[in-house]
Design a protein around this motif. Structure first.
Motif, PDB file in Angstrom:
ATOM      1  N   PHE A   1       0.909  -1.229  -0.110  1.00 61.05           N
ATOM      2  CA  PHE A   1       0.057   0.052  -0.053  1.00 61.05           C
ATOM      3  C   PHE A   1       0.832   1.235   0.140  1.00 61.05           C
ATOM      4  CE2 PHE A   1      -2.184  -3.456   2.008  1.00 61.05           C
ATOM      5  CZ  PHE A   1      -3.452  -3.533   1.412  1.00 61.05           C
TER       6      PHE A   1
ATOM      7  N   VAL B   1       0.945   4.844   0.115  1.00 60.29           N
ATOM      8  CA  VAL B   1      -0.124   5.795   0.266  1.00 60.29           C
ATOM      9  C   VAL B   1       0.286   7.413   0.539  1.00 60.29           C
ATOM     10  CG1 VAL B   1      -1.461   4.008   1.482  1.00 60.29           C
ATOM     11  CG2 VAL B   1       0.037   5.453   3.083  1.00 60.29           C
TER      12      VAL B   1
ATOM     13  N   ASN C   1      -4.227   5.636  -1.376  1.00 62.45           N
ATOM     14  CA  ASN C   1      -3.196   4.675  -2.308  1.00 62.45           C
ATOM     15  C   ASN C   1      -3.650   5.382  -3.523  1.00 62.45           C
ATOM     16  OD1 ASN C   1      -1.502   1.504  -2.293  1.00 62.45           O
ATOM     17  ND2 ASN C   1      -2.202   2.951  -4.042  1.00 62.45           N
TER      18      ASN C   1
ATOM     19  N   THR D   1     -12.373   0.413   3.997  1.00 65.15           N
ATOM     20  CA  THR D   1     -11.271   0.339   2.751  1.00 65.15           C
ATOM     21  C   THR D   1     -12.499   0.284   1.498  1.00 65.15           C
ATOM     22  OG1 THR D   1      -9.897  -1.094   3.959  1.00 65.15           O
ATOM     23  CG2 THR D   1      -9.782  -1.158   1.754  1.00 65.15           C
TER      24      THR D   1
ATOM     25  N   VAL E   1      -8.286  -6.189  -3.181  1.00 67.72           N
ATOM     26  CA  VAL E   1      -7.479  -6.816  -1.803  1.00 67.72           C
ATOM     27  C   VAL E   1      -8.316  -7.935  -0.852  1.00 67.72           C
ATOM     28  CG1 VAL E   1      -7.281  -5.852   0.452  1.00 67.72           C
ATOM     29  CG2 VAL E   1      -6.941  -4.366  -1.288  1.00 67.72           C
TER      30      VAL E   1
ATOM     31  N   HIS F   1      -2.697  -8.154  -1.357  1.00 64.53           N
ATOM     32  CA  HIS F   1      -3.346  -8.052  -2.709  1.00 64.53           C
ATOM     33  C   HIS F   1      -3.649  -9.368  -2.988  1.00 64.53           C
ATOM     34  CE1 HIS F   1      -0.109  -4.501  -4.328  1.00 64.53           C
ATOM     35  NE2 HIS F   1      -1.111  -4.213  -3.406  1.00 64.53           N
TER      36      HIS F   1
ATOM     37  N   GLN G   1      -8.129   3.889   2.626  1.00 69.47           N
ATOM     38  CA  GLN G   1      -8.517   3.486   4.020  1.00 69.47           C
ATOM     39  C   GLN G   1      -8.813   4.416   5.128  1.00 69.47           C
ATOM     40  OE1 GLN G   1      -6.423   0.696   7.287  1.00 69.47           O
ATOM     41  NE2 GLN G   1      -7.345  -0.556   5.355  1.00 69.47           N
TER      42      GLN G   1
END
Length: 324
Positions: free
Chosen positions: A54, A56, A80, A106, A113, A145, A160
């Motif tokens: 991730f 971000v 992300n 999320t 994911v 992932h 997130q």
């Protein structure tokens, strides 16, 4: 005899005029909703990695002016932005870690994911889906992932969001809401303007798919170029936008580029978004939880003593077991 007007509302220019239920048409008290002005437009900062999966930009709470108390009930926002991950034989992500005292939300825009937690929940979210986990009294969690996405690689784009819980609910039982895009109700905008996906809260009488502990509005405005739509939230709610795709104009005067964050003042109720090109905008607004906040890593409580207790409970295995 006077005719009674019930539940009437009319939009006039940028202000909304509400007619109060029960008043007569010869004696009408008018409430005018004021425009909610922008406090700040924030560019994405240098990204960092959470785990290895991730990449971000953090907006809440690391940006000045976007601390947890100011943005309550939203206490963390990692974005992300769209990023290409090369194919990998081993799924990238974040290993087993604990949470207590809040919820993780999320939202998947690109990529897939997979996740597991110590309560036995697991699943995969892909484009348009939402994973809403209430860690509450404590849970172990891992996310990474999805296996096939990892093997093929591709564009990956996620948000997130951490949503705080009030003190009375922090030690409630953990729960999980699996919200596929098919479960999310959409409001279709007129004149082929696009749609608003209502994840939580309400938009134009369309109810959100998620249940929340405190009043929270979370919506994806998917607008076609040239479309304009209006949002209305209480002046006291903390309200913000994140431009996921495209560029927009807010209140007919402020241009906001892709990946930028907009914070509104806690004054006024109504604002407009115009799509300068096809755009996706995450809209968030929530009633502040006016309680003390104590944090350490993945624990968000009200006092330092509760943080110490959370660490002790985690070390004693009270959050359950989850294989890494």
């Amino acid at each position: 005899m006077h005719r009674v007007l019930k539940h009437c509302n009319f939009d006039v220019s940028f202000n909304r005029i509400l007619f109060i239920n029960g008043l007569t048409d010869q004696s009408i008290n008018i409430i005018t909703m004021k425009t909610k002005e922008i406090e700040a437009i924030v560019a994405p900062q240098t990204p960092h990695y959470v785990g290895d999966g991730f990449r971000v930009h953090n907006f809440i709470p690391s940006i000045q002016g976007l601390n947890m108390q100011r943005m309550s009930p939203f206490i963390m926002l990692d974005y992300n932005s769209k990023f290409y991950f090369k194919p990998s034989g081993k799924p990238k992500g974040v290993g087993v870690h604990p949470h207590r005292g809040f919820e993780t939300v999320t939202i998947a825009y690109k990529g897939k994911v997979a996740h597991h937690d110590s309560a036995g929940n697991s699943g995969i979210i892909s484009e348009g889906d939402v994973q809403w986990m209430s860690a509450a009294s404590g849970i172990l969690h891992k996310e990474y992932h999805e296996e096939n996405f990892s093997k093929t690689g591709g564009d990956f784009q996620m948000v997130q969001l951490w949503v705080n819980l009030p003190a009375k609910d922090k030690m409630s039982k953990p729960k999980y809401q699996d919200i596929s895009n098919q479960k999310i109700q959409k409001f279709q905008l007129p004149d082929n303007g696009g749609e608003v996906e209502v994840i939580a809260g309400e938009y134009q009488a369309v109810k959100g798919a998620a249940t929340t502990f405190t009043p929270v509005h979370l919506q994806n405005a998917k607008l076609n170029k040239g479309a304009t739509t209006e949002f209305t939230f209480p002046a006291t709610y903390n309200t913000a936008l994140l431009v996921i795709e495209g560029s927009i104009k807010v209140n007919h005067e402020h241009t906001v580029a892709t990946d930028h964050f907009v914070l509104f003042k806690n004054e006024g109720e109504t604002f407009t978004i115009e799509a300068l090109e096809d755009a996706v905008v995450l809209v968030l607004s929530g009633e502040p939880i006016n309680e003390p906040i104590a944090t350490q890593g993945p624990f968000v409580m009200n006092t330092r003593a509760e943080i110490v207790q959370a660490i002790e409970d985690f070390n004693m295995g009270k959050f359950g077991y989850l294989e890494d």
